[in-house]
Motif scaffolding. Structure first.
Motif, PDB file in Angstrom:
ATOM      1  N   MET A  45      40.175  29.994  41.796  1.00 50.38           N
ATOM      2  CA  MET A  45      39.697  29.955  43.177  1.00 50.38           C
ATOM      3  C   MET A  45      39.035  31.291  43.460  1.00 50.38           C
ATOM      4  N   LYS A  46      37.743  31.264  43.765  1.00 50.77           N
ATOM      5  CA  LYS A  46      37.038  32.530  44.027  1.00 50.77           C
ATOM      6  C   LYS A  46      36.667  32.631  45.502  1.00 50.77           C
ATOM      7  N   PHE A  47      36.974  33.780  46.089  1.00 47.38           N
ATOM      8  CA  PHE A  47      36.663  34.002  47.495  1.00 47.38           C
ATOM      9  C   PHE A  47      35.709  35.178  47.646  1.00 47.38           C
ATOM     10  N   ARG A  81      25.349  43.320  41.543  1.00 47.61           N
ATOM     11  CA  ARG A  81      25.681  42.767  42.863  1.00 47.61           C
ATOM     12  C   ARG A  81      25.880  41.246  42.795  1.00 47.61           C
ATOM     13  N   GLY A  82      26.881  40.790  43.489  1.00 44.79           N
ATOM     14  CA  GLY A  82      27.208  39.366  43.455  1.00 44.79           C
ATOM     15  C   GLY A  82      27.994  38.975  42.214  1.00 44.79           C
ATOM     16  N   GLY A  83      28.452  39.973  41.458  1.00 47.64           N
ATOM     17  CA  GLY A  83      29.041  39.716  40.141  1.00 47.64           C
ATOM     18  C   GLY A  83      30.391  39.035  40.141  1.00 47.64           C
ATOM     19  N   SER A  84      31.042  38.938  41.286  1.00 46.32           N
ATOM     20  CA  SER A  84      32.362  38.300  41.245  1.00 46.32           C
ATOM     21  C   SER A  84      32.254  36.794  40.975  1.00 46.32           C
ATOM     22  N   ASP A  85      31.117  36.197  41.259  1.00 40.97           N
ATOM     23  CA  ASP A  85      30.912  34.808  40.834  1.00 40.97           C
ATOM     24  C   ASP A  85      31.008  34.720  39.313  1.00 40.97           C
ATOM     25  N   THR A  86      30.375  35.671  38.662  1.00 39.48           N
ATOM     26  CA  THR A  86      30.378  35.683  37.199  1.00 39.48           C
ATOM     27  C   THR A  86      31.790  35.937  36.670  1.00 39.48           C
TER      28      THR A  86
HETATM   29 MG    MG Z   1      28.602  36.605  46.658  1.00 32.11          MG
END
Ligand code: MG
Ligand code: ASP
Length: 418
Positions: free
Chosen positions: A6-8, A152-157
């Motif tokens: 689960m990613k927030f 940036r935005g790397g937590s999706d990865t």
């Molecule tokens: Mg994001």
């Protein structure tokens, strides 16, 4: 029982109340008997602030120290969420990238994940039913043991990579929208949420301007066949049935899983483009190489390319697009190479938009793009450049016509909400 990631994102953990809300989403899945790894971003705005601190001290700051600073945002949210979970009776432990470890390349600031040892996390699923709360965005370069970040935005990865490593049944991306839409609903109110979208289509959508997920995360999902489910974190946790197999959201999955495939799935657009036209270049072999060689050396990504025919057989025009951020650099690069290229002048425009139409159905249907060209012409919209590939085509138009063009195409391909 399933195993879930689960990613927030940042807006889902923006304050303590939102973190409590996240904890209740997690508890719901744990109570349903699932093994859960949670990946969190920094609180919204936190990373920007940390980036600014580094820039304020030095524009040319050391990338290793940048990573030390910006990775800290996620450390805060892992600890807070673990506390929030423990408070409501859920076993939980926080993990930084280096503790797992998530091993990466040494490209500080935009590192690539190279390996994840998930054995301890899986062991704790089994032995203690413990939720792993993992910091997104960060990892470690093993040779130096230093903290790295993924861009940036790397937590999706991070989330997708962890899902692959623990062999999760699904990777849920909780965000501030309830799925992937046929186009940006702020531009086209009739845009509708897609139930499913193929990896390849989502990759194009994200690469061509849709800002739902980091492009690299979708690439990773495609390679490792991680089913990714984009859903809203603003739904009340208690309103969702954890056993239903399709809560509201969009599943990013294999093409084969999508039964009712449309020809066109979505429309993306990007205003971060700039057009450069090199006029009166000699029409002879080697000219394209003379222009695009130096741009490649300068690390500038050229996207659309149009070469006009030369009416006199002597000179021609070459038009191409680059990311707006590279616009000045690209112009300077061309100017510097004027002697080798041999051209009359450079014209350029930054008030342009690239509109892209995407769908795997284009592989088996002819004339999809031609229909668009006609419809745009009927609206008096001039097309400055075109590119096509197997499952998409893009047109470059004047920015002033962005909304009209997208709305026109959205209806043309039957994407409007009925
Ligand atoms: Mg994001
Ligand atoms: N916090 C990081 C960022 O803002 C990573 C992320 O949120 O995905 O880029």
């Amino acid at each position: 029982m399933s195993r879930l990631v689960m990613k927030f994102g940042g807006s889902s953990v923006a304050d303590i109340e939102r973190i409590r809300n996240v904890a209740r989403h997690v508890k719901r899945e744990v109570d349903a008997g699932h093994e859960v790894a949670v990946v969190v971003s920094a609180m919204s705005g936190a990373t920007n602030k940390l980036v600014d601190f580094c820039r304020e001290l030095s524009v040319l700051h050391d990338a290793r120290e940048y990573d030390t600073v910006v990775a800290s945002g996620e450390q805060v949210t892992t600890g807070l969420l673990a506390i929030a979970l423990q408070t409501i009776g859920v076993e939980a432990r926080s993990w930084q990238g280096w503790q797992i470890p998530i091993l990466t390349s040494n490209a500080h600031g935009s590192a690539r994940i190279e390996g994840i040892d998930a054995s301890e996390i899986i062991k704790r699923f089994k032995e203690r039913r413990e939720v792993a709360v993992i910091a997104g965005f960060q990892g470690m370069y093993p040779d130096t043991s230093r903290i790295t970040t993924l861009g940036r935005g790397g937590s999706d990865t991070s989330a997708v990579a962890i899902a692959a490593a623990i062999k999760a049944d699904r990777c849920d991306i909780y965000t501030d929208v309830d799925g992937v839409y046929t186009t940006d609903p702020r531009v086209v109110p009739k845009a509708k949420r897609l139930d499913k979208i193929a990896f390849e289509e989502m990759l194009e959508m994200a690469s061509l301007g849709a800002k739902v997920m980091q492009v690299r995360s979708i690439e990773l999902g495609m390679v490792h066949r991680v089913r990714i489910f984009v859903r809203s974190s603003f739904d009340k946790p208690e309103d969702i049935d954890p056993h239903s197999n399709q809560p509201p959201g969009t599943l990013i999955c294999d093409e084969e899983e999508i039964l009712e495939q449309q020809v066109v799935t979505g429309i993306a657009f990007s205003k971060d483009e700039a057009q450069i036209s090199v006029r009166q270049v000699e029409d002879k072999p080697g000219v394209a190489a003379a222009i695009f060689g130096p741009l490649a050396e300068a690390n500038i990504n050229v996207d659309m390319i149009v070469q006009n025919i030369s009416p006199d057989g002597l000179t021609t025009d070459l038009t191409f697009t680059v990311p707006s951020s590279d616009f000045e650099k690209a112009k300077a690069t061309i100017a510097k190479a004027q002697a080798q290229i041999g051209y009359g002048r450079i014209d350029s425009a930054t008030d342009v938009t690239k509109v892209s139409v995407i769908g795997v159905g284009m592989r088996s249907h002819a004339g999809i793009a031609a229909k668009a060209f006609k419809a745009l012409a009927e609206r008096g919209i001039n097309i400055r450049a075109i590119t096509t590939s197997e499952i998409k085509f893009s047109v470059l138009i004047d920015a002033a016509f962005t909304e009209l063009a997208i709305r026109t195409l959205h209806s043309l391909y039957g994407l409007d909400k009925s």
